[in-house]
Design a protein around this motif. Sequence first.
Motif, mmCIF file in Angstrom:
data_model
loop_
_atom_site.group_PDB
_atom_site.id
_atom_site.type_symbol
_atom_site.label_atom_id
_atom_site.label_comp_id
_atom_site.label_asym_id
_atom_site.label_seq_id
_atom_site.Cartn_x
_atom_site.Cartn_y
_atom_site.Cartn_z
ATOM 1 N N ASN A 131 83.613 80.848 -24.616
ATOM 2 C CA ASN A 131 82.380 80.557 -24.333
ATOM 3 C C ASN A 131 81.845 81.465 -23.291
ATOM 4 N N GLU A 132 82.655 81.922 -22.563
ATOM 5 C CA GLU A 132 82.480 82.875 -21.277
ATOM 6 C C GLU A 132 82.349 84.181 -21.661
ATOM 7 N N HIS A 133 83.152 84.415 -22.938
ATOM 8 C CA HIS A 133 83.069 85.797 -23.237
ATOM 9 C C HIS A 133 82.813 86.318 -24.642
ATOM 10 N N ILE A 134 81.937 86.922 -24.772
ATOM 11 C CA ILE A 134 81.682 87.062 -26.516
ATOM 12 C C ILE A 134 81.759 88.639 -26.824
ATOM 13 N N HIS A 146 77.852 87.924 -15.404
ATOM 14 C CA HIS A 146 76.444 88.343 -16.068
ATOM 15 C C HIS A 146 76.426 89.986 -16.259
ATOM 16 N N ARG A 147 77.333 90.420 -17.175
ATOM 17 C CA ARG A 147 77.577 91.594 -17.333
ATOM 18 C C ARG A 147 77.873 91.830 -19.224
ATOM 19 N N ALA A 148 77.331 93.146 -19.388
ATOM 20 C CA ALA A 148 77.300 93.325 -20.673
ATOM 21 C C ALA A 148 77.681 94.782 -21.116
ATOM 22 N N MET A 149 78.803 95.074 -21.834
ATOM 23 C CA MET A 149 79.417 96.293 -22.008
ATOM 24 C C MET A 149 79.514 96.673 -23.381
ATOM 25 N N ILE A 150 79.481 97.970 -23.603
ATOM 26 C CA ILE A 150 79.891 98.399 -24.839
ATOM 27 C C ILE A 150 80.876 99.724 -24.903
ATOM 28 N N GLU A 151 81.963 99.418 -25.625
ATOM 29 C CA GLU A 151 83.346 100.364 -25.700
ATOM 30 C C GLU A 151 83.714 100.466 -24.396
ATOM 31 N N GLY A 152 83.598 99.449 -23.352
ATOM 32 C CA GLY A 152 83.781 99.661 -22.080
ATOM 33 C C GLY A 152 82.791 100.190 -21.107
ATOM 34 N N ALA A 153 81.754 100.660 -21.488
ATOM 35 C CA ALA A 153 80.621 101.333 -20.615
ATOM 36 C C ALA A 153 79.463 100.140 -20.520
ATOM 37 N N VAL A 154 79.420 99.861 -19.131
ATOM 38 C CA VAL A 154 78.637 98.758 -18.524
ATOM 39 C C VAL A 154 77.105 98.985 -18.889
ATOM 40 N N LEU A 155 76.261 98.145 -19.369
ATOM 41 C CA LEU A 155 75.066 98.315 -19.839
ATOM 42 C C LEU A 155 74.080 97.857 -18.541
ATOM 43 N N ASP A 156 73.084 98.557 -18.430
ATOM 44 C CA ASP A 156 72.109 98.045 -17.073
ATOM 45 C C ASP A 156 71.034 97.282 -17.994
ATOM 46 N N PRO A 159 67.372 90.778 -17.248
ATOM 47 C CA PRO A 159 67.772 89.378 -17.605
ATOM 48 C C PRO A 159 67.221 88.837 -18.996
ATOM 49 N N THR A 160 66.060 89.314 -19.162
ATOM 50 C CA THR A 160 65.800 89.179 -20.797
ATOM 51 C C THR A 160 66.342 89.820 -21.769
ATOM 52 N N GLU A 161 66.819 91.182 -21.294
ATOM 53 C CA GLU A 161 67.539 91.881 -22.622
ATOM 54 C C GLU A 161 68.984 91.524 -22.615
ATOM 55 N N PHE A 162 69.377 90.881 -21.469
ATOM 56 C CA PHE A 162 70.791 90.374 -21.535
ATOM 57 C C PHE A 162 70.813 89.105 -22.461
ATOM 58 N N ARG A 163 69.811 88.240 -22.191
ATOM 59 C CA ARG A 163 69.680 86.820 -22.828
ATOM 60 C C ARG A 163 69.588 87.182 -24.411
ATOM 61 N N LEU A 164 68.684 88.176 -24.571
ATOM 62 C CA LEU A 164 68.345 88.479 -26.082
ATOM 63 C C LEU A 164 69.460 88.983 -26.720
ATOM 64 N N LEU A 165 70.256 89.694 -26.182
ATOM 65 C CA LEU A 165 71.724 90.320 -26.712
ATOM 66 C C LEU A 165 72.699 89.137 -26.939
ATOM 67 N N GLU A 166 72.769 88.452 -25.798
ATOM 68 C CA GLU A 166 73.630 87.361 -26.110
ATOM 69 C C GLU A 166 73.480 86.237 -27.256
#
Length: 240
Positions: A131-134, A146-156, A159-166
């Motif tokens: 539940n904590e990691h997707i 409250h962090r998003a990454m792709i291939e190890g690179a942190v995405l900036d 909050p709306t983009e983070f929720r949308l991606l989740e």
Amino acid sequence: MAQPRILIIEDERGLIQSLTWYFNREGYETLVAHDGVEGLRKAQTMLPDAVLLDLMLPGMSGLDVCRELRAGERTRDMPIVMITARAEETDQVVGFHMGADDYVTKPFSTKILLQRVKALLRRIDGNSDGNEHIEHLGVRIDRVRHRAMIEGAVLDLTPTEFRLLEVLLRQPGRAFSRHQLMDAAIGEGSIVLERTIDVHVKTLRKKLQSAGGPSDLIETVRGVGYRFRESHLETSEASS
């Protein structure tokens, strides 16, 4: 542990306000639906950690909502607490038969309700990491930090983009309407145009690509909205 997400499906406005205030104070994120149809949609879209479900609802009964949730692949194990003004034993039996995990009768103590919700969440604590990691197709979300990454690179992300991606990442391959994504990423009751989601998706795609990801991880579903790619094979075939 990530902030637990509770969906309250209840048509009594006063009770909704009281429960929302109390659970927010105790560190829970609360989602609200005022009828059965809206509640089912939000449960299927936003996949809360637990559902507080009134038995007597307009549009679609609590029993029918419970039945639909238990029939869904992604919602069948979702903890459900039935809330009702009816105390007959037969109602409780039917509720449990439909798949409810617990049952409270109005009026009830919010403290006791909180303890019952905590007990249900503890039962699935062994799956809490999920539940904590997707993670899917190289994109990873950490709800705790409250962090998003792709291939190890942190995405900036905002909050709306983070929720949308989740929301998209939790159910790859599922097509979400713009209205569903507005509810999930921007919030219920926000007065925005559907076009606003298109702008957020466009920006999110650019950020994913700038960090080294494919440009087509988020796919447009014509006439519906958007979905996250289900497999690398699908992505590569679409690119060829």
